[in-house]
Design a protein around this motif. Structure first.
Motif, short mmCIF file in Angstrom:
data_model
loop_
_atom_site.label_atom_id
_atom_site.label_comp_id
_atom_site.label_asym_id
_atom_site.label_seq_id
_atom_site.Cartn_x
_atom_site.Cartn_y
_atom_site.Cartn_z
N UNK A 210 0.84 -1.21 0.00
CA UNK A 210 0.00 0.00 0.00
C UNK A 210 0.86 1.25 0.00
N UNK A 211 0.23 2.38 -0.31
CA UNK A 211 0.86 3.69 -0.21
C UNK A 211 -0.05 4.52 0.69
N UNK A 212 0.51 5.06 1.79
CA UNK A 212 -0.32 5.82 2.75
C UNK A 212 -0.43 7.28 2.31
N UNK A 213 -1.66 7.77 2.19
CA UNK A 213 -1.87 9.18 1.85
C UNK A 213 -2.02 10.01 3.13
N UNK A 214 -2.78 9.53 4.10
CA UNK A 214 -2.95 10.21 5.39
C UNK A 214 -2.92 9.18 6.50
N UNK A 215 -2.49 9.63 7.71
CA UNK A 215 -2.55 8.74 8.87
C UNK A 215 -1.31 7.87 9.03
N UNK A 216 -1.40 6.94 9.99
CA UNK A 216 -0.28 6.06 10.33
C UNK A 216 -0.85 4.67 10.59
N UNK A 217 -0.11 3.64 10.19
CA UNK A 217 -0.55 2.27 10.51
C UNK A 217 0.53 1.62 11.39
N UNK A 218 0.08 1.02 12.52
CA UNK A 218 1.02 0.40 13.45
C UNK A 218 0.75 -1.10 13.51
N UNK A 219 1.77 -1.83 13.96
CA UNK A 219 1.61 -3.28 14.15
C UNK A 219 0.54 -3.50 15.22
N UNK A 220 -0.38 -4.45 14.96
CA UNK A 220 -1.42 -4.76 15.93
C UNK A 220 -2.69 -3.93 15.77
N UNK A 221 -2.69 -2.92 14.87
CA UNK A 221 -3.91 -2.12 14.64
C UNK A 221 -5.01 -2.98 14.03
N UNK A 222 -6.25 -2.63 14.34
CA UNK A 222 -7.37 -3.29 13.66
C UNK A 222 -7.70 -2.45 12.43
N UNK A 223 -7.56 -3.06 11.23
CA UNK A 223 -7.76 -2.28 10.00
C UNK A 223 -9.01 -2.76 9.26
N UNK A 224 -9.55 -1.86 8.44
CA UNK A 224 -10.76 -2.20 7.68
C UNK A 224 -10.51 -1.92 6.20
N UNK A 225 -10.99 -2.84 5.34
CA UNK A 225 -10.93 -2.61 3.88
C UNK A 225 -12.26 -1.99 3.49
N UNK A 226 -12.21 -0.79 2.91
CA UNK A 226 -13.46 -0.05 2.67
C UNK A 226 -14.42 -0.73 1.71
N UNK A 227 -13.91 -1.31 0.60
CA UNK A 227 -14.86 -1.81 -0.41
C UNK A 227 -15.56 -3.08 0.06
N UNK A 228 -14.89 -3.92 0.88
CA UNK A 228 -15.54 -5.15 1.33
C UNK A 228 -16.11 -5.00 2.75
N UNK A 229 -15.59 -3.98 3.50
CA UNK A 229 -16.06 -3.79 4.88
C UNK A 229 -15.48 -4.78 5.87
N UNK A 230 -14.56 -5.66 5.41
CA UNK A 230 -13.97 -6.66 6.30
C UNK A 230 -12.93 -6.02 7.21
N UNK A 231 -12.81 -6.56 8.45
CA UNK A 231 -11.81 -6.04 9.39
C UNK A 231 -10.81 -7.13 9.78
N UNK A 232 -9.56 -6.72 9.97
CA UNK A 232 -8.49 -7.67 10.31
C UNK A 232 -7.51 -6.99 11.26
N UNK A 233 -6.68 -7.81 11.92
CA UNK A 233 -5.58 -7.24 12.70
C UNK A 233 -4.32 -7.21 11.85
#
Length: 597
Positions: A210-233
C-alpha cells in the motif's frame, strides 16, 4: 515527510529501466555486492528469460546527499510492454514523480509517449533521462530535440546517463530529491492507504502492498478494507527493501506492506482503501481505472477433475496480476473452465506460462477472440464473448465489433510495408505526420479482431523491429461478422469455433481445415473435417482411414471375390464411423493461433 520521495521509472520496452534501477540500488548501497545481479528487481524466472519486466516492483532506497542530509526514496520499477500498461497506471497512482527514460540509440517510441501521458494525467513531476549514452549508435542531440518537442522542457533539464556503466546516476539521485515534490498528507489524520499490489504467500496468506496518503498504521492495529467492509488485525507491517523488512509503524507518504493472515483472494482488491476500524475515514481514494480486457480466451484443465484446483490457482494469480479477469464457462468438448480476459497476446502467453510454472497446471487454451455486440430483430442487445453465445443468425439485426485507434511510430522507409499490413487488416488511415526527419507517426482506426492474433509479430518483422505500436479502444462499429463452426464427422467442436469477418471466412476456414488434417491422428475410419458458416460448408478435408489389405490372401481367381471382401470392409468402416469419436489433441487448439496468412 519532507525527506521522502516516491517515484517510478517509465519507458518503452528495452530502453533500460531495470538496468538503471540496478545502478540506483548499487550506488546508494541498498543492495550488497553479494546480492547484486542483473535485473535484480525482476524476481520471476520468466522476466529474466525474456528480459522484460512483467510486474511493477517497489523497493525503498536510503540516500545520503553530499551535505549529509538523509532521504528515503521509494522506487517502483514498471514494465514497458503495451500489454502491461495497467501495471504502470497502478504504479503511477503511488508516486509523485517519474523518470522518463529514453534510449539514446532508438529515441522516443510509442510506449514512451503513452506512458508519459499516463504520468501527466496523474500530475507527476517528469524527469527526462537519456539512457545508454555510451553506445556507438547514440544520437544524443537528436533525442534531446525529440524530448524537448514532446514535453516542452529546457534542454539543460535532460539528464544523460548509462545504466550499464553507472554514468550520471549521482545526478539522477540529486534530481529526484530536488525536482520531485515530497508527498503531502497528515500523519495525524484518519488512515487512508491505497492498495496498489498484493501477492499470495502460502505460509503467511495474502501480503498487501500500500501507499499511505494520510494517517499512520502500526503493528497490531485493527484495519478495515473499505470496499468489502472486512476487518483484520495487522499482524505485521513493514517497508519493502530487497526483502520485506518489518517495522513498528508506517506513516503518511510512505510505501509499505501489511500481513493480516487473509487466506481468501476475493477479500483483497487492488485499488481499495485501507483505514483503521477505530477511527475510519469515509472517503475512498480515487484514481483507479477499471481494467479493460482486450482479448478473451477460454482456459480449461486437461483433466476435468482438476477444475477446483485450477480455480484456486486462478484466484492466487489474479491477486498478483490485477489485470487478469475471468468467469466460469462450460464447453461441450472441454468441460468446465474459465473465460479469461487479457490485455493482449503477450499477457495471455505469460499467464499460461505462469500457471504451468508456478502452480504446475497444464491447461488447454481456446482460440482468442474479442467481445462483439449483437442486436436482435426485437431490438435486444446481446454481448457476445465467445462463439457459443452468438444468437441464431435469423434473429440478428446487426453485429458491432470493437474498434481501436492504433498509433504506430516508425522510420519513413517502412511506411509502405505498414500501409499494406494495416489496410489488409481492414484498417483506415486517419493521419500521417513526421515527428522528426527520421520518425513518422501513423494513426489508423482498425478492428480489434484483426490485431488479436499475430498483428504485432507481423509488424515487427515487416519493419525489422523498428516500429512501435500502441492502441486504445474507441467504441463499437457495425460489421459483417459470421460464426464459423468446425465439424468433425458432422459434429461441431465448439472450442474451435470462431467469429470472423465474412470477407476472410472462406480463406480462414480452408487454412484451418488443412492444418487440422495435418494434426489429427488417423483413425480406423474416414474423418471429414468441414468448416461451415450456418448450413453452408465453405471448406472440407478428408483424413482417410487406416486400412488393412484384405485382398492380400486372394491370388488369381475371379475379381468378384476381391470385390466381396472390399465391400465387407467398407460396411465395417461405415459402422465404425457411426460409433467412433474423434479425439482432438492440444496441438490442434494451438495451431489455430499460428495460422500463417
Amino acid at each position: 515527510m519532507k525527506h521522502i520521495r516516491n517515484f517510478c521509472i517509465i519507458a518503452h520496452i528495452d530502453h533500460g529501466k531495470s538496468t538503471l534501477a540496478d545502478r540506483l540500488l548499487q550506488t546508494t548501497n541498498t543492495i550488497s555486492e553479494r546480492e547484486m545481479m542483473d535485473q535484480v528487481l525482476d524476481d520471476m524466472d520468466l522476466e529474466r528469460e525474456k528480459g522484460i519486466t512483467i510486474k511493477s516492483h517497489a523497493i525503498q532506497i536510503n540516500y545520503q546527499r553530499p551535505n549529509n542530509e538523509k532521504y528515503v526514496l521509494n522506487l517502483i520499477d514498471t514494465p514497458g510492454h503495451v500489454d502491461f500498461s495497467y501495471e504502470v497506471s497502478r504504479a503511477l497512482a503511488a508516486c509523485e514523480g517519474a523518470l522518463l527514460v529514453v534510449d539514446a540509440a532508438q529515441g522516443i517510441q510509442a510506449q514512451t509517449i503513452s506512458n508519459l501521458y499516463l504520468a501527466i494525467d496523474n500530475d507527476l513531476e517528469i524527469i527526462p533521462v537519456i539512457n545508454k549514452i555510451d553506445m556507438d549508435g547514440a544520437m544524443i542531440e537528436e533525442v534531446k530535440d525529440q524530448i524537448v518537442e514532446l514535453i516542452g522542457c529546457k534542454p539543460e533539464e535532460i539528464l544523460l546517463a548509462s545504466g550499464r556503466t553507472g554514468l550520471g546516476v549521482d545526478a539522477i539521485l540529486e534530481a529526484i530529491v530536488e525536482r520531485i515534490p515530497p508527498p503531502k498528507g497528515d500523519p495525524q489524520a484518519p488512515l487512508q492507504a491505497l492498495i496498489f499490489d498484493s501477492v499470495f504467500n502460502s505460509y503467511r496468506g495474502i501480503i498487501v502492498y500500500f501507499r499511505i496518503l494520510n494517517g499512520t498504521i502500526k503493528k497490531g492495529d485493527r484495519i478495515r478494507f473499505l470496499s468489502t467492509g472486512q476487518e483484520y488485525f495487522a499482524d505485521e507491517v513493514g517497508i519493502l527493501k530487497l526483502k520485506m523488512t518489518e517495522v513498528n509503524e508506517v506513516a503518511a507518504g510512505d510505501v509499505g506492506y501489511v500481513i493480516t493472515g487473509i487466506k481468501n483472494a476475493k477479500d483483497v482488491k487492488v485499488g481499495d482503501t485501507i483505514t483503521l476500524a477505530a477511527n475510519p475515514t469515509t472517503e475512498m481514494i480515487k484514481g483507479f481505472e477499471e481494467v479493460k480486457p482486450m482479448v478473451f480466451a477460454g482456459i480449461f484443465p486437461v483433466e476435468t477433475d482438476e477444475f477446483e484446483e485450477l480455480r484456486d490457482c486462478m484466484d492466487k494469480l489474479q491477486l498478483n496480476d490485477a489485470s487478469l479477469t475471468y468467469e466460469l464457462e462450460t464447453s461441450q468438448a472441454l468441460g468446465f473452465g474459465f473465460r479469461c480476459g487479457f490485455l493482449g497476446m503477450l499477457h495471455m502467453e505469460i499467464i499460461q506460462e505462469r500457471l504451468e510454472r508456478e502452480f504446475n497446471q497444464t491447461v488447454i487454451t481456446t482460440v482468442p477472440n474479442v467481445s462483439f455486440i449483437a442486436y436482435t430483430s426485437k431490438g435486444e442487445k446481446v454481448l457476445v464473448n465467445n462463439p457459443t453465445e452468438m444468437p441464431d443468425p435469423s434473429r440478428i439485426d446487426r453485429i458491432e465489433e470493437p474498434f481501436i485507434k492504433a498509433q504506430i511510430i516508425t522510420k519513413p522507409e517502412y511506411i509502405g510495408n505498414i500501409m499494406t499490413l494495416c489496410l489488409g487488416k481492414r484498417g483506415i488511415l486517419i493521419n500521417q505526420s513526421y515527428l522528426t526527419q527520421t520518425r513518422v507517426e501513423l494513426i489508423f482506426e482498425m478492428p480489434l479482431t484483426e490485431i488479436v492474433f499475430d498483428f504485432y509479430d507481423k509488424l515487427k518483422s515487416q519493419t525489422r523491429g523498428y516500429a512501435s505500436f500502441d492502441y486504445h479502444p474507441i467504441g463499437y462499429r457495425e460489421a459483417d461478422i459470421v460464426k464459423m463452426d468446425i465439424l468433425l464427422n458432422q459434429e461441431k467442436v465448439d472450442a474451435l469455433s470462431a467469429l470472423i469477418h465474412r470477407s476472410r471466412a472462406n480463406d480462414f476456414g480452408r487454412k484451418l481445415c488443412e492444418k487440422l488434417k495435418e494434426l489429427l491422428p488417423r483413425q480406423q475410419f474416414l474423418i471429414a473435417i468441414q468448416a461451415a458458416i450456418g448450413a453452408k460448408i465453405v471448406a472440407r478435408e478428408n483424413i482417410s482411414a487406416m486400412r488393412k489389405d484384405v485382398t492380400a490372401k486372394c491370388y488369381g481367381g475371379d475379381i468378384s471375390r476381391k470385390r466381396k471382401l472390399l465391400e465387407k470392409q467398407k460396411e465395417g468402416k461405415k459402422r465404425m464411423r457411426q460409433i467412433g469419436s474423434v479425439e482432438v489433441p492440444q496441438e490442434a487448439f494451438l495451431a489455430v493461433l499460428k495460422l500463417d496468412d
